[in-house]
Design a protein around this motif. Structure first.
Motif, PDB file in Angstrom:
ATOM      1  N   PRO A   1       0.825  -1.228   0.000  1.00 27.15           N
ATOM      2  CA  PRO A   1       0.000   0.000   0.000  1.00 27.15           C
ATOM      3  C   PRO A   1       0.857   1.275   0.000  1.00 27.15           C
ATOM      4  O   PRO A   1       0.465   2.284  -0.584  1.00 27.15           O
ATOM      5  CB  PRO A   1      -0.800  -0.118   1.300  1.00 27.15           C
ATOM      6  CG  PRO A   1      -0.793  -1.557   1.640  1.00 27.15           C
ATOM      7  CD  PRO A   1       0.522  -2.077   1.166  1.00 27.15           C
ATOM      8  N   VAL A   2       2.035   1.203   0.638  1.00 27.65           N
ATOM      9  CA  VAL A   2       2.914   2.383   0.685  1.00 27.65           C
ATOM     10  C   VAL A   2       3.484   2.670  -0.707  1.00 27.65           C
ATOM     11  O   VAL A   2       3.474   3.814  -1.176  1.00 27.65           O
ATOM     12  CB  VAL A   2       4.065   2.179   1.711  1.00 27.65           C
ATOM     13  CG1 VAL A   2       4.958   3.403   1.770  1.00 27.65           C
ATOM     14  CG2 VAL A   2       3.502   1.876   3.080  1.00 27.65           C
ATOM     15  N   THR A   3       3.968   1.615  -1.377  1.00 26.66           N
ATOM     16  CA  THR A   3       4.546   1.841  -2.714  1.00 26.66           C
ATOM     17  C   THR A   3       3.458   2.272  -3.706  1.00 26.66           C
ATOM     18  O   THR A   3       3.729   3.033  -4.628  1.00 26.66           O
ATOM     19  CB  THR A   3       5.271   0.581  -3.230  1.00 26.66           C
ATOM     20  OG1 THR A   3       4.392  -0.527  -3.110  1.00 26.66           O
ATOM     21  CG2 THR A   3       6.532   0.307  -2.456  1.00 26.66           C
ATOM     22  N   THR A   4       2.224   1.804  -3.491  1.00 28.29           N
ATOM     23  CA  THR A   4       1.118   2.239  -4.364  1.00 28.29           C
ATOM     24  C   THR A   4       0.884   3.733  -4.161  1.00 28.29           C
ATOM     25  O   THR A   4       0.799   4.504  -5.117  1.00 28.29           O
ATOM     26  CB  THR A   4      -0.179   1.472  -4.001  1.00 28.29           C
ATOM     27  OG1 THR A   4       0.111   0.072  -3.993  1.00 28.29           O
ATOM     28  CG2 THR A   4      -1.294   1.751  -4.997  1.00 28.29           C
ATOM     29  N   SER A   5       0.828   4.127  -2.906  1.00 27.25           N
ATOM     30  CA  SER A   5       0.568   5.515  -2.558  1.00 27.25           C
ATOM     31  C   SER A   5       1.678   6.442  -3.062  1.00 27.25           C
ATOM     32  O   SER A   5       1.428   7.565  -3.507  1.00 27.25           O
ATOM     33  CB  SER A   5       0.444   5.581  -1.039  1.00 27.25           C
ATOM     34  OG  SER A   5       0.309   6.867  -0.609  1.00 27.25           O
ATOM     35  N   MET A   6       2.925   5.946  -3.012  1.00 29.26           N
ATOM     36  CA  MET A   6       4.074   6.756  -3.456  1.00 29.26           C
ATOM     37  C   MET A   6       3.994   7.147  -4.930  1.00 29.26           C
ATOM     38  O   MET A   6       4.658   8.085  -5.363  1.00 29.26           O
ATOM     39  CB  MET A   6       5.378   5.971  -3.239  1.00 29.26           C
ATOM     40  CG  MET A   6       5.899   5.996  -1.827  1.00 29.26           C
ATOM     41  SD  MET A   6       7.269   4.842  -1.628  1.00 29.26           S
ATOM     42  CE  MET A   6       8.507   5.572  -2.687  1.00 29.26           C
ATOM     43  N   GLN A   7       3.179   6.397  -5.693  1.00 24.39           N
ATOM     44  CA  GLN A   7       3.093   6.664  -7.139  1.00 24.39           C
ATOM     45  C   GLN A   7       2.507   8.039  -7.430  1.00 24.39           C
ATOM     46  O   GLN A   7       2.779   8.631  -8.461  1.00 24.39           O
ATOM     47  CB  GLN A   7       2.242   5.601  -7.853  1.00 24.39           C
ATOM     48  CG  GLN A   7       2.709   4.173  -7.677  1.00 24.39           C
ATOM     49  CD  GLN A   7       4.123   3.986  -8.198  1.00 24.39           C
ATOM     50  OE1 GLN A   7       4.446   4.378  -9.306  1.00 24.39           O
ATOM     51  NE2 GLN A   7       4.982   3.405  -7.367  1.00 24.39           N
ATOM     52  N   PHE A   8       1.663   8.527  -6.504  1.00 22.80           N
ATOM     53  CA  PHE A   8       1.026   9.812  -6.827  1.00 22.80           C
ATOM     54  C   PHE A   8       0.921  10.779  -5.635  1.00 22.80           C
ATOM     55  O   PHE A   8       0.485  11.913  -5.802  1.00 22.80           O
ATOM     56  CB  PHE A   8      -0.372   9.581  -7.424  1.00 22.80           C
ATOM     57  CG  PHE A   8      -1.304   8.870  -6.493  1.00 22.80           C
ATOM     58  CD1 PHE A   8      -2.070   9.584  -5.593  1.00 22.80           C
ATOM     59  CD2 PHE A   8      -1.393   7.489  -6.495  1.00 22.80           C
ATOM     60  CE1 PHE A   8      -2.919   8.933  -4.716  1.00 22.80           C
ATOM     61  CE2 PHE A   8      -2.223   6.830  -5.625  1.00 22.80           C
ATOM     62  CZ  PHE A   8      -2.997   7.553  -4.727  1.00 22.80           C
TER      63      PHE A   8
ATOM     64  N   LEU B   1      -1.882  -5.946  -4.454  1.00 20.17           N
ATOM     65  CA  LEU B   1      -0.967  -5.956  -5.606  1.00 20.17           C
ATOM     66  C   LEU B   1      -1.658  -5.439  -6.865  1.00 20.17           C
ATOM     67  O   LEU B   1      -1.054  -4.714  -7.665  1.00 20.17           O
ATOM     68  CB  LEU B   1      -0.472  -7.384  -5.861  1.00 20.17           C
ATOM     69  CG  LEU B   1       0.853  -7.766  -5.215  1.00 20.17           C
ATOM     70  CD1 LEU B   1       1.167  -9.226  -5.506  1.00 20.17           C
ATOM     71  CD2 LEU B   1       2.003  -6.882  -5.705  1.00 20.17           C
ATOM     72  N   SER B   2      -2.931  -5.827  -7.043  1.00 27.26           N
ATOM     73  CA  SER B   2      -3.678  -5.370  -8.231  1.00 27.26           C
ATOM     74  C   SER B   2      -3.790  -3.847  -8.209  1.00 27.26           C
ATOM     75  O   SER B   2      -3.659  -3.190  -9.244  1.00 27.26           O
ATOM     76  CB  SER B   2      -5.084  -5.957  -8.262  1.00 27.26           C
ATOM     77  OG  SER B   2      -5.012  -7.322  -8.041  1.00 27.26           O
ATOM     78  N   MET B   3      -4.051  -3.297  -7.023  1.00 27.57           N
ATOM     79  CA  MET B   3      -4.166  -1.832  -6.929  1.00 27.57           C
ATOM     80  C   MET B   3      -2.858  -1.173  -7.314  1.00 27.57           C
ATOM     81  O   MET B   3      -2.840  -0.163  -8.018  1.00 27.57           O
ATOM     82  CB  MET B   3      -4.539  -1.421  -5.499  1.00 27.57           C
ATOM     83  CG  MET B   3      -6.000  -1.633  -5.224  1.00 27.57           C
ATOM     84  SD  MET B   3      -6.366  -1.116  -3.553  1.00 27.57           S
ATOM     85  CE  MET B   3      -7.830  -2.062  -3.278  1.00 27.57           C
ATOM     86  N   PHE B   4      -1.734  -1.765  -6.840  1.00 31.87           N
ATOM     87  CA  PHE B   4      -0.437  -1.207  -7.212  1.00 31.87           C
ATOM     88  C   PHE B   4      -0.286  -1.241  -8.740  1.00 31.87           C
ATOM     89  O   PHE B   4       0.116  -0.249  -9.360  1.00 31.87           O
ATOM     90  CB  PHE B   4       0.709  -1.998  -6.565  1.00 31.87           C
ATOM     91  CG  PHE B   4       2.059  -1.569  -7.071  1.00 31.87           C
ATOM     92  CD1 PHE B   4       2.655  -0.416  -6.583  1.00 31.87           C
ATOM     93  CD2 PHE B   4       2.721  -2.280  -8.062  1.00 31.87           C
ATOM     94  CE1 PHE B   4       3.888   0.019  -7.068  1.00 31.87           C
ATOM     95  CE2 PHE B   4       3.944  -1.853  -8.557  1.00 31.87           C
ATOM     96  CZ  PHE B   4       4.523  -0.713  -8.051  1.00 31.87           C
ATOM     97  N   GLY B   5      -0.646  -2.396  -9.344  1.00 32.02           N
ATOM     98  CA  GLY B   5      -0.521  -2.545 -10.806  1.00 32.02           C
ATOM     99  C   GLY B   5      -1.325  -1.491 -11.544  1.00 32.02           C
ATOM    100  O   GLY B   5      -0.813  -0.816 -12.448  1.00 32.02           O
ATOM    101  N   VAL B   6      -2.583  -1.315 -11.127  1.00 27.93           N
ATOM    102  CA  VAL B   6      -3.461  -0.355 -11.811  1.00 27.93           C
ATOM    103  C   VAL B   6      -2.895   1.071 -11.674  1.00 27.93           C
ATOM    104  O   VAL B   6      -2.786   1.813 -12.659  1.00 27.93           O
ATOM    105  CB  VAL B   6      -4.897  -0.427 -11.219  1.00 27.93           C
ATOM    106  CG1 VAL B   6      -5.760   0.722 -11.727  1.00 27.93           C
ATOM    107  CG2 VAL B   6      -5.533  -1.767 -11.550  1.00 27.93           C
ATOM    108  N   VAL B   7      -2.495   1.431 -10.453  1.00 27.69           N
ATOM    109  CA  VAL B   7      -1.989   2.794 -10.211  1.00 27.69           C
ATOM    110  C   VAL B   7      -0.680   3.026 -10.980  1.00 27.69           C
ATOM    111  O   VAL B   7      -0.479   4.080 -11.602  1.00 27.69           O
ATOM    112  CB  VAL B   7      -1.779   3.043  -8.691  1.00 27.69           C
ATOM    113  CG1 VAL B   7      -1.054   4.346  -8.439  1.00 27.69           C
ATOM    114  CG2 VAL B   7      -3.114   3.056  -7.983  1.00 27.69           C
ATOM    115  N   ALA B   8       0.209   2.016 -10.987  1.00 23.31           N
ATOM    116  CA  ALA B   8       1.506   2.172 -11.673  1.00 23.31           C
ATOM    117  C   ALA B   8       1.293   2.327 -13.174  1.00 23.31           C
ATOM    118  O   ALA B   8       1.919   3.177 -13.817  1.00 23.31           O
ATOM    119  CB  ALA B   8       2.399   0.973 -11.370  1.00 23.31           C
TER     120      ALA B   8
END
Lengths: 250, 270
Positions: free
Chosen positions: B204-211, B253-260
């Protein structure tokens, strides 16, 4: 001790794993002074800096800060520290200029980490002092090397220090930004009456910016004004022959 | 759709899951910034030994796990402080060390049993009321500690040397962070399982870091992502009869993929 002496180094020696890094160093830094500590790589500049900052303890000798032995010194907010550029992979992490400068308001004596209106004011003031006020909400990653160094100076200023210590602050910063950076240091020294200690291997730049130079090569090789130091033969023995310096006023 | 909440075990699962979804990325943010994300995986392998000790001695495994992981975290921080060994090498020693100890202890307890599987891969729907209370009390305590020390933690994580110069007791702050990590790892094992805890602290942290546009936003969004993956994961696990821990992590993981992918599209890379 006279009130105008902020840092006093008395007979300080330091060894790393038995190897002598600093040998019987003695000098003082007075209020309002702009001191440059120079010396070739491995001369002990950073070691001396870390001793002044309380990060290393010398095996012999005594360090006094603001008239108090460093062992009992607690008023660290009087000292601002600008390290070598903090450009690492942390910088991928989203941290705003405001958040980075706000770190300068944190110190060991505060139990709770809540931001007060006084903190917000100090952050604004220090950003204004380095002309970075309009970048407050920007991420550090969006700034150039020179701008990032200004932010780290603002962070050091946020605690309203009387002494600012800078360790090789312009490494990796382009020439144009370096000139602006040194102009800023001169302003801090002259207008804000801050005492500065600048550590650098770049003798040419330092000689033109500071009012006192301490040359280090394990021992304190020389100590005086740039003119006195550059006239002496010590610099050639430190950096080798063939170096030419032009000292000019501003 | 809300019939799921008629079952008290599912209500407990949602409460425990939500608490973990708040504290795991909260602590994970400070671990990611100091490039110490693998500490969660290392402590989770040590947690397995704690579970084995609990099962072997017929003690509540959560208690033995908290004690063992906290002890290990203090030891890791002590070794890191000595600076004789690189941080990642310390983790590389403790991770297989924890696994080795658990293998020996499990064999002493006559092999693996279904209880142990519950800890390995998560068994959120079997969370007992006593465990729920422990998760809630320790979770709230962790949040209070973080709110008291969050700036010192950020400063020490971002620039340890300057933090020391400002008079912050960096060693104390680092130890607090590792103890909190150890407690979170121990609390999370029923929710996502020992082998998947690291994921909930980091993804969740790396997902959030994307934006995210600030450190504070990174924390808020990462808690949001963790809560979303936990809630969706629990619903999916209940209605599709899937294991909850794995489903939660796959959603994260899916959320990270979509956001990235979305971010790369925005930047014109894809």
């Amino acid at each position: 001790m006279a009130n105008d002496v902020l840092v006093s180094i008395d007979n300080v020696s330091f060894r790393y794993n038995g190897e002598l890094a600093l040998d019987s160093i003695n000098f003082q830094v007075k209020k309002g002074e702009f001191l440059g500590i120079i010396g070739p790589n491995g001369s002990g500049k950073t070691t001396l800096l870390k001793i002044i900052l309380g990060l290393l303890t010398p095996q012999t000798g005594k360090v006094t800060l603001f008239g108090e032995n460093i062992k009992s010194f607690k008023q660290w907010s009087k000292i601002g520290y600008v390290p070598q550029r903090v450009i690492t992979s942390f910088m991928r992490f989203p941290i705003t200029v405001e958040e980075a400068v706000g770190m300068g308001r944190i110190n060991g004596s505060r139990l709770f980490d809540f931001t007060s209106s006084e903190d917000r004011e100090a952050i604004e003031e220090s950003l204004k002092a380095v002309n970075m006020g309009r970048f407050k909400k920007k991420l550090l990653t969006q700034l150039s090397g020179g701008q990032q160094q200004r932010v780290f100076i603002a962070r050091a200023l946020a605690s309203n220090p009387e002494l600012l210590i800078l360790d090789e602050p312009t490494v990796g910063v382009d020439v144009d930004s370096q000139a602006k950076f040194y102009q800023l240091l001169r302003d801090l020294n002259k207008k804000m009456k801050l005492t500065l200690i600048l550590v650098s291997h770049d003798i040419d730049v330092v000689a033109n910016e500071v009012e006192t130079i301490a040359c280090l090569n394990c021992k304190l090789v020389c100590h005086g004004t740039p003119k006195e130091v550059l006239k002496s033969n010590f610099i050639e023995s430190l950096y080798g022959k063939g170096l030419k310096f032009v000292v000019h006023g501003h | 759709m809300l019939e799921i909440f008629q079952y008290s075990f599912m209500v407990r699962a949602f409460i425990a899951g939500s608490m973990i979804a708040v504290i795991a990325p909260l602590i994970g943010s400070f671990l990611v910034i100091r490039r110490f994300s693998l500490i969660a995986d290392t402590l989770s392998h040590i947690a397995l030994s704690g579970v084995a000790i609990g099962l072997l001695t017929k003690t509540q495994p959560l208690v033995t796990t908290v004690i063992l992981t906290v002890f290990a975290s203090v030891l890791i921080e002590h070794l890191r402080k000595l600076k004789n060994i690189p941080s990642e090498a310390i983790l590389a020693m403790f991770l297989p060390g924890g696994l080795a100890l658990s293998i020996v202890l499990i064999s002493l307890a006559n092999g693996i049993n279904s209880n142990l599987f519950g800890y390995l891969f998560g068994s959120i729907t079997t969370v007992r009321e006593s465990e729920l209370w422990l998760v809630l009390i320790l979770g709230i305590a962790a949040m209070i500690v973080i709110s008291i020390f969050h700036k010192k933690l950020l400063y020490s994580s971002f620039d340890e040397e300057s933090a020391r110069v400002s008079g912050i007791s960096v060693d104390f702050v680092n130890t607090i962070l590792l103890i909190l990590t150890a407690i979170t790892v121990s609390l999370s094992m029923r929710v996502v399982g020992i082998l998947l805890i690291g994921a909930l602290m980091v993804i969740p942290v790396t997902t959030s870091m994307q934006f995210a546009k600030s450190f504070l936003q990174t924390i808020y969004f990462s808690i949001g992502f963790a809560l979303l993956s936990t809630i969706i994961g629990l619903f999916a696990a209940y209605y599709l009869n899937l294991p909850a821990g794995g489903t939660i992590v796959l959603f994260a993981l899916s959320m990270f993929g979509v956001v990235a992918i979305f971010k790369q599209k925005l930047n014109g890379i894809v």
